[in-house]
Scaffold this motif. Structure first.
Motif, PDB file in Angstrom:
ATOM      1  N   GLU A  36     -18.725  12.812   7.023  1.00  0.00           N
ATOM      2  CA  GLU A  36     -17.281  12.515   6.627  1.00  0.00           C
ATOM      3  C   GLU A  36     -16.596  11.889   7.801  1.00  0.00           C
ATOM      4  O   GLU A  36     -15.694  11.102   7.640  1.00  0.00           O
ATOM      5  N   GLN A  37     -16.769  12.462   9.040  1.00  0.00           N
ATOM      6  CA  GLN A  37     -16.348  11.822  10.295  1.00  0.00           C
ATOM      7  C   GLN A  37     -16.413  10.473  10.550  1.00  0.00           C
ATOM      8  O   GLN A  37     -15.634   9.741  10.855  1.00  0.00           O
ATOM      9  N   LEU A  38     -17.833  10.093  10.362  1.00  0.00           N
ATOM     10  CA  LEU A  38     -18.176   8.825  10.128  1.00  0.00           C
ATOM     11  C   LEU A  38     -17.338   7.843   9.407  1.00  0.00           C
ATOM     12  O   LEU A  38     -16.844   6.673   9.804  1.00  0.00           O
ATOM     13  N   ALA A  39     -17.336   8.336   7.989  1.00  0.00           N
ATOM     14  CA  ALA A  39     -16.179   7.527   7.090  1.00  0.00           C
ATOM     15  C   ALA A  39     -14.824   7.222   7.516  1.00  0.00           C
ATOM     16  O   ALA A  39     -14.457   6.296   7.380  1.00  0.00           O
ATOM     17  N   ASP A  51     -13.767   7.456  10.752  1.00  0.00           N
ATOM     18  CA  ASP A  51     -13.534   6.588  11.984  1.00  0.00           C
ATOM     19  C   ASP A  51     -13.868   5.230  11.665  1.00  0.00           C
ATOM     20  O   ASP A  51     -13.235   4.320  11.863  1.00  0.00           O
ATOM     21  N   ARG A  52     -14.730   4.906  10.616  1.00  0.00           N
ATOM     22  CA  ARG A  52     -14.753   3.708  10.088  1.00  0.00           C
ATOM     23  C   ARG A  52     -13.867   3.088   9.433  1.00  0.00           C
ATOM     24  O   ARG A  52     -13.446   1.938   9.484  1.00  0.00           O
ATOM     25  N   ALA A  53     -12.969   3.791   8.527  1.00  0.00           N
ATOM     26  CA  ALA A  53     -11.909   3.508   7.884  1.00  0.00           C
ATOM     27  C   ALA A  53     -10.744   3.177   8.815  1.00  0.00           C
ATOM     28  O   ALA A  53     -10.157   2.168   8.605  1.00  0.00           O
ATOM     29  N   LYS A  54     -10.624   4.077   9.953  1.00  0.00           N
ATOM     30  CA  LYS A  54      -9.623   3.597  10.777  1.00  0.00           C
ATOM     31  C   LYS A  54      -9.816   2.078  11.470  1.00  0.00           C
ATOM     32  O   LYS A  54      -8.868   1.499  11.522  1.00  0.00           O
ATOM     33  N   GLU A  55     -11.007   2.095  11.907  1.00  0.00           N
ATOM     34  CA  GLU A  55     -11.421   0.699  12.337  1.00  0.00           C
ATOM     35  C   GLU A  55     -11.241  -0.569  11.320  1.00  0.00           C
ATOM     36  O   GLU A  55     -10.684  -1.297  11.821  1.00  0.00           O
ATOM     37  N   LEU A  56     -11.665  -0.210  10.360  1.00  0.00           N
ATOM     38  CA  LEU A  56     -11.420  -1.490   9.368  1.00  0.00           C
ATOM     39  C   LEU A  56     -10.057  -1.643   8.980  1.00  0.00           C
ATOM     40  O   LEU A  56      -9.667  -2.866   9.035  1.00  0.00           O
ATOM     41  N   TRP A  57      -9.144  -0.741   8.628  1.00  0.00           N
ATOM     42  CA  TRP A  57      -7.857  -0.920   8.299  1.00  0.00           C
ATOM     43  C   TRP A  57      -6.777  -0.632   9.286  1.00  0.00           C
ATOM     44  O   TRP A  57      -5.392  -0.909   9.109  1.00  0.00           O
ATOM     45  N   GLY A  58      -7.078  -0.071  10.573  1.00  0.00           N
ATOM     46  CA  GLY A  58      -6.214   0.052  11.589  1.00  0.00           C
ATOM     47  C   GLY A  58      -5.272   1.088  11.327  1.00  0.00           C
ATOM     48  O   GLY A  58      -3.955   1.351  11.874  1.00  0.00           O
ATOM     49  N   ALA A  59      -5.672   2.371  10.494  1.00  0.00           N
ATOM     50  CA  ALA A  59      -4.663   3.405  10.325  1.00  0.00           C
ATOM     51  C   ALA A  59      -4.635   4.489  11.146  1.00  0.00           C
ATOM     52  O   ALA A  59      -5.955   4.691  11.909  1.00  0.00           O
ATOM     53  N   GLU A  60      -3.847   5.105  11.159  1.00  0.00           N
ATOM     54  CA  GLU A  60      -3.577   6.247  12.329  1.00  0.00           C
ATOM     55  C   GLU A  60      -4.273   7.561  11.704  1.00  0.00           C
ATOM     56  O   GLU A  60      -5.296   8.253  12.233  1.00  0.00           O
ATOM     57  N   TYR A  61      -4.073   7.754  10.368  1.00  0.00           N
ATOM     58  CA  TYR A  61      -4.622   8.790   9.607  1.00  0.00           C
ATOM     59  C   TYR A  61      -5.355   8.303   8.411  1.00  0.00           C
ATOM     60  O   TYR A  61      -4.759   7.496   7.674  1.00  0.00           O
ATOM     61  N   VAL A  62      -6.609   8.901   7.908  1.00  0.00           N
ATOM     62  CA  VAL A  62      -7.078   8.526   6.869  1.00  0.00           C
ATOM     63  C   VAL A  62      -7.663   9.840   6.281  1.00  0.00           C
ATOM     64  O   VAL A  62      -8.366  10.641   6.771  1.00  0.00           O
ATOM     65  N   ASN A  63      -7.866   9.935   4.969  1.00  0.00           N
ATOM     66  CA  ASN A  63      -8.558  10.813   4.038  1.00  0.00           C
ATOM     67  C   ASN A  63      -9.221  10.182   3.083  1.00  0.00           C
ATOM     68  O   ASN A  63      -9.027   9.452   2.412  1.00  0.00           O
ATOM     69  N   VAL A  64     -10.536  10.314   3.184  1.00  0.00           N
ATOM     70  CA  VAL A  64     -11.677   9.856   2.491  1.00  0.00           C
ATOM     71  C   VAL A  64     -12.000  10.738   1.251  1.00  0.00           C
ATOM     72  O   VAL A  64     -13.054  10.337   0.658  1.00  0.00           O
ATOM     73  N   GLN A  65     -11.479  11.837   1.030  1.00  0.00           N
ATOM     74  CA  GLN A  65     -11.894  12.825  -0.046  1.00  0.00           C
ATOM     75  C   GLN A  65     -11.458  12.528  -1.435  1.00  0.00           C
ATOM     76  O   GLN A  65     -12.159  12.973  -2.412  1.00  0.00           O
ATOM     77  N   PRO A  66     -10.395  11.680  -1.715  1.00  0.00           N
ATOM     78  CA  PRO A  66     -10.033  11.542  -3.110  1.00  0.00           C
ATOM     79  C   PRO A  66     -11.180  10.879  -4.053  1.00  0.00           C
ATOM     80  O   PRO A  66     -12.044  10.071  -3.555  1.00  0.00           O
TER      81      PRO A  66
END
Length: 424
Positions: free
Chosen positions: A73-76, A78-93
Motif C-alpha cells: 500500500e505504501q508503494l501505491a 508513494d507512486r501515486a504522489k509521484e505520478l500526480w504531484g499530490a501531497e496526500y493520497v488514499n488508494v483504498q476506495p
C-alpha cells in the motif's frame, strides 16, 4: 491464457473466463472507460493478498500480519504522489464512486448542497443523480453544457452557483470530450465559499502523463478511477492537500468501507509503476492522436460530434442530424454484431430515454493499448460509419466484421506467442 486450476474446481466459471479472454481478443473495446491491463497487473490482482484483512492504514492496522500489505500500500501511495504531484493520497476506495463518497462524507453534512454536471450532459451518477446515494443524501442541482457548442459555459455555472449557494461544486465528467478548465471551477467555488471536487475518473492517465491539465494543486479534492486511462488495478483514489488527509482517511474507514481490497491495491501499485516509465507518456499522447483521427474521420463522413471534436480520449456522436431514425442503442447493438463494442449515450438536449439515447460514445484507450495508430483508428471510424449507415444490411456487416477480425489479428491481446501485454 487459460484457467486450468479453476477448471479443475469449477468448469462453468472456467468456461466463462476463457470465453471472456476470447471475446476481448476478438473484439475492439471502445467503451471510453475500459482498457486492458498488463499481465503483471493481472498477476498482482490475483495474488495471495486477497487472503489478507488490513483494516486501517500502513503502520496502523487493526489486525496483525500486515507488514507486507503495508509495503504494497505504501508503494501505491508513494507512486501515486509521484505520478500526480499530490501531497496526500488514499488508494483504498473500491471505485471512483466510493472515492467521491469518501470526500462527501468527510466534508459535508446530510442535506448540504452539491452543484454538478447533469448526467445527460456528461456528468456521472455519483455526482448526485436522484437514484444514487449522493442524490438521496444531499441537495443537488446541475449545471449543463451549452447545447449549441457542447462546451461548459462558465458564466452559466457561476450564475447558478451564486443563486444556489452550494457547499461543494463537482467538476469532471463521464462523457465530455473537451479539456476542463479546473481554475475556472476553483475560482467560482472560492467566490461562493464552496469546496471544489474534481473527478478525473476518465482522465487519470492523461493527467498523469501531462497531456491534460491537472486539477491537483488547484481543486480542493481530486478523485479518480485507477483503471481506465491509467491501466492499473481496478478501483478508486482520492488526492488532496495534507490538511484534509485525516478527515478523508476516517471517511473511508470506518466511514464508508471496511477492509481494503489489498490484492486490488497491489494491482494499483504495479500499474502506477508502469505509468512512471517513459513509454506511458507516449501511450497517452497516442491515445489523443487516435481519438482525433477517429473524430476527424467520423466528421468527414457527415457525423455530428458534440462540441465539434475532442481534446481527450473520447468522441461523443450525436446521431440526430445525420441519422435521425437510428437510436444510440440501435447503433450500439449493430456495432457489437461486428465486434465493435461501445455504448449508447445521451447527448445535450436529449429527447430519448437514457436507455435508448440519441448518441454513441467511443473511446481509444484500449485500442491504443493494443498498438493501434491513427491509420488503424481511421479504419475503425470507417467501420463505424458503414454499420450506422447500413444497420440492417447483413452484407455490409459481414464485410465490416471481416475488417474487425483482421485488426484483432494484427493487434493481438494477451497473445500466447508474445506472453500477453507487457509494457516496456
Amino acid at each position: 491464457m487459460n484457467y486450468d486450476t479453476v477448471r479443475s474446481v469449477d468448469p462453468a466459471v472456467a468456461d466463462a473466463l476463457e470465453a471472456e479472454v476470447d471475446r476481448q481478443g476478438d473484439t475492439l473495446a471502445m467503451i471510453a472507460s475500459e482498457n486492458h491491463v498488463s499481465e503483471a497487473v493481472l498477476e498482482a490482482q490475483s495474488s495471495v493478498l486477497t487472503n489478507k484483512y488490513a483494516e486501517g492504514y500502513p503502520g496502523s492496522r487493526y489486525y496483525g500480519g500486515c507488514e507486507h500489505a503495508d509495503t504494497v500500500e505504501q508503494l501505491a501511495i508513494d507512486r501515486a504522489k509521484e505520478l500526480w504531484g499530490a501531497e496526500y493520497v488514499n488508494v483504498q476506495p473500491h471505485s471512483g464512486s466510493q472515492a467521491n463518497m469518501a470526500v462527501y462524507t468527510a466534508m459535508l453534512e446530510p442535506g448540504d448542497k452539491i452543484l454538478s454536471l447533469d448526467l445527460t450532459h456528461g456528468g456521472h451518477l455519483s455526482h448526485g443523480h436522484p437514484k444514487n446515494f449522493a442524490g438521496q443524501v444531499y441537495e443537488v442541482e446541475n449545471y449543463e453544457v451549452d447545447e449549441e457548442s457542447g462546451r461548459i459555459d462558465f458564466d452559466e455555472v457561476r450564475a447558478h452557483a451564486e443563486e444556489f449557494d452550494p457547499d461543494m461544486i463537482v467538476s469532471g465528467f463521464s462523457a465530455y470530450p473537451r479539456e476542463v478548465q479546473w481554475e475556472e471551477f476553483q475560482a467560482i467555488a472560492d467566490d461562493v465559499d464552496a469546496y471544489h471536487l474534481s473527478d478525473i475518473a476518465h482522465i487519470t492517465g492523461l493527467v498523469a502523463a501531462g497531456v491534460h491539465e491537472s486539477p491537483v494543486g488547484v481543486a480542493d479534492f481530486v478523485t479518480g478511477s485507477t483503471h481506465k486511462t491509467i491501466r492499473a488495478g481496478r478501483g478508486g483514489i482520492v488526492m488532496a492537500d495534507e490538511e484534509y488527509g485525516d478527515a478523508i482517511d476516517s471517511a473511508i474507514i470506518p466511514g464508508t468501507q471496511g477492509g481494503p481490497l489489498m490484492h486490488n491495491i497491489a494491482g494499483k501499485a504495479v500499474g502506477f509503476q508502469e505509468a512512471l516509465q517513459p513509454h506511458f507518456e507516449e501511450y497517452a499522447e497516442q491515445t489523443l492522436k487516435n481519438a482525433q483521427a477517429l473524430a476527424d474521420h467520423l466528421q468527414d463522413h457527415g457525423f455530428s460530434l458534440v462540441s465539434g471534436g475532442t481534446d481527450n480520449h473520447l468522441v461523443l456522436v450525436d446521431l440526430r442530424d445525420s441519422h435521425p431514425n437510428v437510436t444510440g442503442k440501435e447503433a450500439e447493438e449493430a456495432l457489437e454484431d461486428v465486434g465493435i463494442v461501445l455504448n449508447a449515450n445521451t447527448v445535450p438536449g436529449e429527447t430519448r430515454s437514457p436507455f435508448v439515447a440519441s448518441g454513441i460514445r467511443a473511446g481509444t484507450p484500449a485500442l491504443t493499448t493494443r498498438g493501434f495508430d491513427e491509420d488503424a483508428c481511421e479504419t475503425v471510424g470507417h467501420c463505424i460509419a458503414e454499420v450506422i449507415d447500413n444497420p440492417d444490411d447483413e452484407d455490409v456487416k459481414a464485410e465490416v466484421a471481416e475488417i474487425v477480425t483482421g485488426l484483432c489479428e494484427e493487434f493481438p491481446l494477451y497473445d500466447d506467442d508474445t506472453e500477453g501485454l507487457v509494457f516496456e
